[in-house]
Structures are given as C-alpha cells and as structure tokens.
Design an enzyme around this catalytic site. Sequence first.
Site, PDB file in Angstrom:
ATOM      1  N   GLU A  44       0.815  -1.222   0.000  1.00 55.31           N
ATOM      2  CA  GLU A  44       0.000   0.000   0.000  1.00 55.31           C
ATOM      3  C   GLU A  44       0.848   1.272   0.000  1.00 55.31           C
ATOM      4  OE1 GLU A  44      -2.760  -0.408   3.245  1.00 55.31           O
ATOM      5  OE2 GLU A  44      -3.942  -1.897   2.189  1.00 55.31           O
ATOM      6  N   GLU A  99      -5.957  -8.730   0.105  1.00 52.49           N
ATOM      7  CA  GLU A  99      -6.314  -8.756   1.527  1.00 52.49           C
ATOM      8  C   GLU A  99      -7.807  -8.495   1.664  1.00 52.49           C
ATOM      9  OE1 GLU A  99      -4.191  -5.820   3.790  1.00 52.49           O
ATOM     10  OE2 GLU A  99      -2.249  -6.431   3.001  1.00 52.49           O
TER      11      GLU A  99
HETATM   12  C1  GAL Z   1      -3.907  -3.089   5.300  1.00 55.48           C
HETATM   13  C2  GAL Z   1      -2.455  -3.483   5.323  1.00 55.48           C
HETATM   14  C3  GAL Z   1      -2.244  -4.716   6.185  1.00 55.48           C
HETATM   15  C4  GAL Z   1      -2.971  -4.579   7.489  1.00 55.48           C
HETATM   16  C5  GAL Z   1      -4.430  -4.325   7.211  1.00 55.48           C
HETATM   17  C6  GAL Z   1      -5.295  -4.225   8.435  1.00 55.48           C
HETATM   18  O1  GAL Z   1      -4.092  -1.783   4.877  1.00 55.48           O
HETATM   19  O2  GAL Z   1      -2.005  -3.752   4.025  1.00 55.48           O
HETATM   20  O3  GAL Z   1      -0.853  -4.900   6.398  1.00 55.48           O
HETATM   21  O4  GAL Z   1      -2.422  -3.541   8.229  1.00 55.48           O
HETATM   22  O5  GAL Z   1      -4.541  -3.115   6.519  1.00 55.48           O
HETATM   23  O6  GAL Z   1      -6.621  -3.919   8.103  1.00 55.48           O
END
Ligand code: GAL
Length: 685
Positions: free
Chosen positions: A167, A317
């Site tokens: 990100e 994710e």
């Molecule tokens: C994302 C990030 C992850 C984790 C996640 C938690 O933005 O890529 O590493 O922090 O959020 O929601």
Amino acid sequence: MALPSAAQQAAREPARAALAAPKVPLAIGVSWYPEQWPEARWVTDLAMMKQAGFNTVRLAEFAWSRMEPGEGTFDFAWLDRAIAAANAAGMQVVLGTPTAAPPAWMSQSYPEILRVDENGMRAEHGGRRHFSFASARYRTFATRVATEMAKRYGRDARVIGWQIDNEVGPPSFDAEAQARWHTFLEQRYGAIDELNRRWTTQYWSQHYDNFAQVPLRAGGQHNPGLLLDFKHFVTATWVDYVQAQAGAIRAVADPRQWVTTNTMFWNAGFDHFAMHRDLDLASWDNYIPDGRPDWLANAANHDLVRGYKQRNFWLMETQPGRVDWVPVNRALDRGQTRELAWQAIGHGADAVLYWQWRSALNGQEQYHGAMLGADGTPYPIFDEIAQVARDAAAAAPALAGTEPVGKIAMLFSYDSRWAIDLQRHHRDFDPIKQFTAWYRPLRSLSQAVHIVPVDADLKRYPLVVAPSLHVITKPEADRLAVYVRGGGHLVLGPRSGMKDDANALWPQRQPGPLADLLGARVDQYYALDAAAPLTGTLGSGEASIWAETIEPRMKDVEVLERYGPSNGWLDGKPAAVTRRVGKGRITYVGAWPDEVMLRTFAQRLLDEAKVAPVVPDASAALEVMERAGGGKRVLVLVNHGDTPLRPTLPAGAKPVTGDLRDGVLPAHGIAVVALPGAQTAASNR
Ligand code: GAL
C-alpha cells in the site's frame, strides 16, 4: 551470484518452462507471518490452513529485519524453511518485498532515508511506511533486498508471484524530494517559461525564474497548476519506486512469476492507472471498516480495480470479520464475509486472501480480525472462510479462464477527481460520491459496468458515461469525438471539459474541446444550497449541489431537461441536452440529479444502447455478476438481503456450487451457475 544477462536468460528458457509455477484458477488463502512465531508452530498452522481449504499463502512482506539483520548481511534460511513447509502443505506462495517496513539499523545509520511530513517532521522508527519515496539511498537498499530475494526465489516453482511493498502512498517533503520535484517539472515543461505559461504565474506575482524556485510544500490554497502537478509528481515517483523493484525482480525471475503491488481502491495518493501500466496484475485490499457493507459501493471498488489493467485482479487482503482501525470496528454479520468473497470473484478476482492468519501477540494490530485466536485455535469466522474455500474449489474449473463481461463503460480520471477535490466549490461535491451516484443505477440496471481510463479502447462499448470529466486534454477530446462519430453514445456529467492537464481553465466554456461536438456550451454554473426543480423528458425531479445552465448553439441540439423556478438564473434554462453526431450521440447533463431521476435516465440510456440485464427483474438485494471466456459463461449470484429470493435465470442454467435449491437463493446465500451459449458471451465482450 552475478545476474544472468538477457541472452543467458533467453538460453535458459526451456529449462525455465519446466519451472513454470503451477497456478490454481482460484487462489484462496491468507497472509502468514511465520517470522512472528516459533518454527515449531509452523506445521500446525499450515495443517490448519489446509483444513480451511487454502491453497495460497502470502509471506515476507514486512520481514526485512529478519531477511537482512545487518546491512548487507542476508539470512533467507528461515524463509527457505517456511516456503518448503508451505509447499509441503499444498500452498502456492506469494512473496512480498519487505520495503514498507525498513529495519532499525537503517533508520539509525541513515536517518536521511526517513520520511518528512508536510510540517517538516521527520518520521521515527517503529511504524511502517516511514521512508522517503524520493531517497536514492533507500531505493538502493530496497532494490538490493528485492534482488536478493529474486535471486533466491525468482526461479522457484513454488513461488507464483511478487507483491512490491505494501500500500504505497504517503509522499515525503525532504530535500531529495524537493530536488526530484524540480527535475520532474523540468522534464514536464522543458523550459521555465512554459511552466509559467501553463500555470499563469503572472497571477499574484508567482513568476519563476528557474525551476529551483518552485515550492514543494505548497500547502493550503496555492496555484491549481502546481497542486495538480504535485499529484503528477507523486505518481511519477511512486511508479518509479515500484518499477525499480519490479525491474530488479524481473531481471532475475521466471517471467511466469507475476509482479503486482497491493493498493487501496479510490486512494487519492497517485494515479492508479499509471501505476499499473507496467505491472502484471492489479491487486487490492478490500476492507469494510464499519462492518456495514454498502454492496453497490463495494462493487464499484472492484470494477475500478479491474479497470486498472482491464483484466482480472487479485484480492490480496480482506477482513476475516473486522478491522481494528476505525472508531467502532464492528464485525461483518454472519455470512457477509462469504458474500464479500463471492462479490470479489464475480467482479473479476482470481484470488481471495485474508488478512491475517493469526494476530501477533504484540505489535500494532492485536485487535484486528484473524482466523485464529491468540491461543492458536480457530475463531468462529474460520468455518465461514473454510466454506468460501470449499465453494471456490468446486467453482474453480467453471471460472477458470473467464472474466467479467460488460457493455457499458464509465470513465474515471484521476486528474479530474484531484482537480475537483482541490477546488470543490461546493463542500459536498465529492467526486467519488458523484461518480458512484451514476454508477449505482447503471450497475444495478445493467448488472455489468466497466470502469476504465479515458484512453481505454471504447469501441466495444455502445454507451460510455463520464460523470465528471473535469480535466480533459485535446487529444482525449479528439479520441472521444471519434468514438461518438463512429456510433458510440458519450454522456458527460457536470463540470466536464472545464480544465486542461495543467489545471488551467479551457478558454472555451464547458465542455471545452468537446463544445463544438455537443453544439452547446455551459453558460454558467451554480453551487446550490437548496435543491432546484428539474422537468423534462426524463421526468420531474431535483438537482442538488450543482447546476449548470446550458446554451444550445446548433439547431439539432435537443433539450432533455430544464430547471424550474429557483434563483432566477436557472429558471427555464436547459439542464441536459443531447445531439446526434455522425453515427453516434453526445449528451451533456449539467446537474447532479436526484436518485430517482438518475435511475430513469440510466434506464433510458441502457434501452437506447440495447443493453439488458442477464437476470431480469432482479431484486435490489440480488447481485448478479457474469464472467465469460474460453467457451464458458458463468453467473455468480449473491443474495445480500435478509429474505430468500427466486431469481429468473436464463434457460439452461446449471448450478455449479452454492446455496441455490429448487430455484431459491436463501438470505445471504451465494450461487455459481453455468450458462449455455458461449457464442453470446463472446459477442457480449
Ligand atoms: C492493510 C495493510 C495490512 C494490514 C491491514 C489491516 O491496509 O495492508 O498490512 O495492516 O490493513 O486492516
């Protein structure tokens, strides 16, 4: 180990083919951080992942201090063992480069690599993303660790792809960033006088004698040309940063290992179309922070990400239930985590990876949703996610080689979005809200919308809607004119065609370089603090936030809507016009119409374009997503509502997996259905 030359690499091709990473058509898996746990635990974790039905793990993305414990000293033995263990459990591996989290030795020895914020504060160690995107030294460290990883795993059949960093986003305002900014401007404009001209620096004595005088940390109200070019600069710097690592990996790795970076949907930091130009695939992180999904808004998120490369993408994710970074971190309702997964797949995701497997015992994200508790046993969400994996395994053969179909496109432009955001003129003119106000009816009535950049190939779309194409260049306008003359229907929303790509006003009234094609121009625009009535062939309703009066200048311009009485200026004036040009049509809507009017209008546009939904009369709660390819047509259906539904499926539809029983899709149920008629699917694209 020296890097192989291109010729040596080519000579090895046959051997490399044997190393081709075996890809699964639908990757289901999780972020796993083995470095946070004793090795003795790994095999238990992996066995449980297998039990969940996973086939993919993502590793190493923040483990820099473990991979390079001291400057120039690399230790991959632990990662070798983790990859071997994952492979033994049947997992394919995605490797992340660890550059979002540089190690403490680097911050200590080279504090100049640390990020400086707008207020001149240098970041401390211990968070993440605390490096400067402009630091040459950081770039060297980052590409070196990426190279070392690629040398070790770039030809490893167990590794299917690479995620660069995590990100990327926040810019830095340090001395190196300032120097890069000046170089960037020099490359963009060539001579300082050209910058002076494009930014109209005679205004407020802003004239610059040389590039070094141009401020970087401009803050607040500044020259709109400078502010938009700052966004261009940030984009260029991040693209360069990511490409430095991508290049390092590609120099060594098997070309079948893809390279991506995980992004955040509408994130305004950089131009995501530009970022993805030289990446192999798009991937993103889908979170519903308040646990209350707005399904149509989330559909737009996916369609945007699909649009980055106009191809399928990875959901790198998503949350197992809840996040930990908003004021109230409500969990999704039971069943919705599964709905979220199938929505992603329907919109073109070829992977759904959860974040994360088990939260570390300490560290910033202890409260985040995970699949296991601190005790190492499953949380209740585990079973729901295991069901996603089971359904995915059953649907994978049907979905393999398919991608979302769509006949209508919406144009999204980062320049337009930024330029409006920099000068909203009306507090509530949120460019994303305005975009999604149009997306919602178009998507729910057509069941398929592609979101694409302005330079996309539009020929295959009979209808193209640009809710607010505020910034437009002459070449872009010319391409759109060719599209219209060739038979397409281009619909422009308010504020379109007002600025050029230096954020200067076009000397013609809106829609600027498209005004001649439209045969009409915007006479004046008004920010509204109360709704203004609208009447016409689209029915009666209201405009709010924004209203433009349009002046037809050619006889063949047809007025679709007029304003009713309000402030005197608007009264009786055209609000929306349309004109046939060549084989096509151009329409301009100068207002932000209410929801009902937008829906009526969307239906009319779809009827004219002869676009019909694949499942007619679908309830608002039913999301219908069609994927096709390789002679197959597949529907993914999700009932987001609380009551069972009986969708009217096309003849010959055959359930592949999911909850459809005797034609009934239960509340929060999903179904994957195979359709006959691949020929139709091909012509649908
Ligand atoms: C994302 C990030 C992850 C984790 C996640 C938690 O933005 O890529 O590493 O922090 O959020 O929601």
